[in-house]
Write an enzyme that holds these catalytic residues in place. Structure first.
Site, PDB file in Angstrom:
ATOM      1  N   GLN A   1     -18.902  49.070  53.157  1.00  0.00           N
ATOM      2  CA  GLN A   1     -17.748  48.721  52.791  1.00  0.00           C
ATOM      3  C   GLN A   1     -17.052  47.999  53.865  1.00  0.00           C
ATOM      4  O   GLN A   1     -15.501  47.724  53.657  1.00  0.00           O
ATOM      5  CB  GLN A   1     -16.975  49.746  52.001  1.00  0.00           C
ATOM      6  CG  GLN A   1     -16.547  50.732  53.211  1.00  0.00           C
ATOM      7  CD  GLN A   1     -16.047  52.205  52.414  1.00  0.00           C
ATOM      8  OE1 GLN A   1     -16.700  52.656  51.628  1.00  0.00           O
ATOM      9  NE2 GLN A   1     -14.510  52.373  52.248  1.00  0.00           N
TER      10      GLN A   1
ATOM     11  N   SER B   1      -6.223  57.244  58.046  1.00  0.00           N
ATOM     12  CA  SER B   1      -6.834  57.385  59.064  1.00  0.00           C
ATOM     13  C   SER B   1      -6.684  56.447  60.325  1.00  0.00           C
ATOM     14  O   SER B   1      -6.713  56.566  61.439  1.00  0.00           O
ATOM     15  CB  SER B   1      -8.411  57.690  58.546  1.00  0.00           C
ATOM     16  OG  SER B   1      -8.536  58.621  57.910  1.00  0.00           O
TER      17      SER B   1
ATOM     18  N   ALA C   1     -11.764  61.535  59.976  1.00  0.00           N
ATOM     19  CA  ALA C   1     -10.699  61.331  60.446  1.00  0.00           C
ATOM     20  C   ALA C   1      -9.456  61.685  59.648  1.00  0.00           C
ATOM     21  O   ALA C   1      -8.612  61.144  59.122  1.00  0.00           O
ATOM     22  CB  ALA C   1     -10.374  59.838  60.887  1.00  0.00           C
ATOM     23  N   LEU C   2      -9.627  62.986  58.998  1.00  0.00           N
ATOM     24  CA  LEU C   2      -8.760  63.738  58.248  1.00  0.00           C
ATOM     25  C   LEU C   2      -7.437  63.923  58.566  1.00  0.00           C
ATOM     26  O   LEU C   2      -7.223  64.264  59.837  1.00  0.00           O
ATOM     27  CB  LEU C   2      -9.432  64.935  57.671  1.00  0.00           C
ATOM     28  CG  LEU C   2     -10.776  64.931  57.097  1.00  0.00           C
ATOM     29  CD1 LEU C   2     -11.210  66.182  56.369  1.00  0.00           C
ATOM     30  CD2 LEU C   2     -11.005  63.974  55.758  1.00  0.00           C
ATOM     31  N   HIS C   3      -6.367  63.686  57.922  1.00  0.00           N
ATOM     32  CA  HIS C   3      -4.748  63.802  57.841  1.00  0.00           C
ATOM     33  C   HIS C   3      -4.212  64.601  56.914  1.00  0.00           C
ATOM     34  O   HIS C   3      -4.991  65.200  55.816  1.00  0.00           O
ATOM     35  CB  HIS C   3      -4.325  62.432  58.094  1.00  0.00           C
ATOM     36  CG  HIS C   3      -4.559  61.525  57.157  1.00  0.00           C
ATOM     37  ND1 HIS C   3      -4.233  61.784  55.683  1.00  0.00           N
ATOM     38  CD2 HIS C   3      -5.309  60.583  57.177  1.00  0.00           C
ATOM     39  CE1 HIS C   3      -4.559  60.628  55.144  1.00  0.00           C
ATOM     40  NE2 HIS C   3      -5.184  59.752  55.846  1.00  0.00           N
TER      41      HIS C   3
ATOM     42  N   HIS D   1      -5.155  63.497  53.329  1.00  0.00           N
ATOM     43  CA  HIS D   1      -6.476  64.176  52.765  1.00  0.00           C
ATOM     44  C   HIS D   1      -6.546  65.619  52.301  1.00  0.00           C
ATOM     45  O   HIS D   1      -7.093  66.301  51.495  1.00  0.00           O
ATOM     46  CB  HIS D   1      -7.758  64.083  53.780  1.00  0.00           C
ATOM     47  CG  HIS D   1      -7.876  62.596  54.068  1.00  0.00           C
ATOM     48  ND1 HIS D   1      -7.866  62.036  55.231  1.00  0.00           N
ATOM     49  CD2 HIS D   1      -8.632  61.668  53.409  1.00  0.00           C
ATOM     50  CE1 HIS D   1      -8.276  60.783  55.511  1.00  0.00           C
ATOM     51  NE2 HIS D   1      -8.903  60.634  54.081  1.00  0.00           N
TER      52      HIS D   1
ATOM     53  N   GLN E   1      -8.821  50.199  45.017  1.00  0.00           N
ATOM     54  CA  GLN E   1      -9.920  51.048  44.955  1.00  0.00           C
ATOM     55  C   GLN E   1     -10.059  51.993  43.747  1.00  0.00           C
ATOM     56  O   GLN E   1     -10.959  51.960  43.168  1.00  0.00           O
ATOM     57  CB  GLN E   1     -10.078  51.769  46.344  1.00  0.00           C
ATOM     58  CG  GLN E   1     -11.288  52.742  46.116  1.00  0.00           C
ATOM     59  CD  GLN E   1     -11.197  53.213  47.585  1.00  0.00           C
ATOM     60  OE1 GLN E   1     -11.653  52.866  48.565  1.00  0.00           O
ATOM     61  NE2 GLN E   1     -10.781  54.548  47.509  1.00  0.00           N
TER      62      GLN E   1
ATOM     63  N   GLU F   1      -3.730  57.256  45.786  1.00  0.00           N
ATOM     64  CA  GLU F   1      -3.051  56.112  45.246  1.00  0.00           C
ATOM     65  C   GLU F   1      -2.519  55.124  46.403  1.00  0.00           C
ATOM     66  O   GLU F   1      -2.420  53.900  45.833  1.00  0.00           O
ATOM     67  CB  GLU F   1      -1.793  56.292  44.271  1.00  0.00           C
ATOM     68  CG  GLU F   1      -2.246  57.183  43.073  1.00  0.00           C
ATOM     69  CD  GLU F   1      -1.038  57.065  42.258  1.00  0.00           C
ATOM     70  OE1 GLU F   1       0.165  57.439  42.715  1.00  0.00           O
ATOM     71  OE2 GLU F   1      -1.432  57.418  40.851  1.00  0.00           O
TER      72      GLU F   1
END
Length: 281
Positions: A61, A189, A32-34, A37, A156, A151
């Site tokens: 996860q 995403s 679901a790249l934006h 990314h 994470q 970031e």
């Protein structure tokens, strides 16, 4: 651009790159790249001989099966975006390629040093076990020189740094700034699940975060947390899950300001859970 589905094919490609002494930049994603990314990919392309992007919605996860089911997936669209950047390899495996049956249900054993007990870890039990599990698998396969993380997922990122140190991976983790849309909304995403009206409402999250900077250090961290909670509470359609101001190194709550603190937030906009953060000073 080449789309790879199996570990064996990926390992063959990586072996050839290593033989040619090519540097490898790696961008792990769940698809679901934006534009956020793509910014990571562009940086990886610029700083390495080859870039590998993984597209894998990692089931281990997700602590909520409904959230996993709703997570947006569109490999064809993702591939089109990556083609425009002009680089090498996409690794898009199926779940069975990455995990056997026992691994999916087992808890990954890792010493988080307490980084997993606060904020996201407090509300998403087992989430970071799954993150470390899949990223370690991907690092073993890709063998990158550099790996690029945004970031926005600050907690994470702190855990990935710890993982690399403890497991002695020979990879440099590159921290990349939050990528925001024109409204200030952090790119995610999950934004795909927002209606147009919800997107406008969600932009209030970053607006309030940025405004909160005006009150530090006059207000104490605890006072500022309460101010922000009140501000979010006045916005119909937004529901605060948590906001905390923590030391950026330890992720522990602070009572007095220092020069290494960050505010981290999770907010529901409708049924879509969004996270963001902001640095103070």
């Amino acid at each position: 651009m080449k789309i790879i589905k199996t570990k064996s094919e990926l390992q063959s490609e990586i072996a050839q790159l290593k033989k040619l002494k090519k540097s490898i930049g790696f961008v792990p994603t769940m698809g679901a790249l934006h534009a956020g990314h793509i910014a990571l990919v562009k940086r990886a392309v610029a700083e390495n001989d080859c870039c590998v992007v993984s597209i894998f919605v990692n089931p281990t996860q997700f602590n909520n099966s409904a959230d996993l089911e709703k997570y947006p997936r569109n490999l064809e669209h993702d591939a089109e975006l990556l083609q425009q950047v002009g680089y090498g390899l996409v690794f898009a495996p199926e779940i069975a390629e990455m995990y056997d049956e026992n691994e999916v249900s087992a808890t990954f054993d890792f010493d988080f040093g307490g980084l997993d007990k606060v904020m996201e870890g407090k509300f998403r039990h087992g989430h970071f076990n799954g993150v470390v599990q899949v990223v370690s698998k991907l690092f073993d396969l890709v063998q990158p020189n550099k790996a690029y993380f945004g970031e926005k997922d600050f907690q994470q990122l702190a855990i990935i740094h710890r993982m690399v140190k403890l497991l002695k991976y020979p990879v440099k983790i590159v921290d990349c700034p939050i990528f925001r849309g024109p409204s200030g909304l952090a790119m995610s995403s999950r934004n795909e699940r927002l209606t147009n009206e919800q997107r406008k409402k969600a932009a209030k999250i970053s607006e309030i975060l940025f405004e909160s900077r005006n009150f530090a250090p006059e207000k104490s961290p605890n006072e500022l947390i309460q101010w922000l909670a009140d501000a979010i509470g006045t916005e119909n359609g937004l529901k605060l899950e948590y906001y905390d101001i923590v030391d950026a190194s330890t992720l522990q709550s602070i009572e007095q300001w220092n020069d290494n603190c960050i505010g981290c937030i999770a907010v529901f906009c409708g049924d879509v859970r969004l996270i963001d953060n902001i640095r103070y000073f």
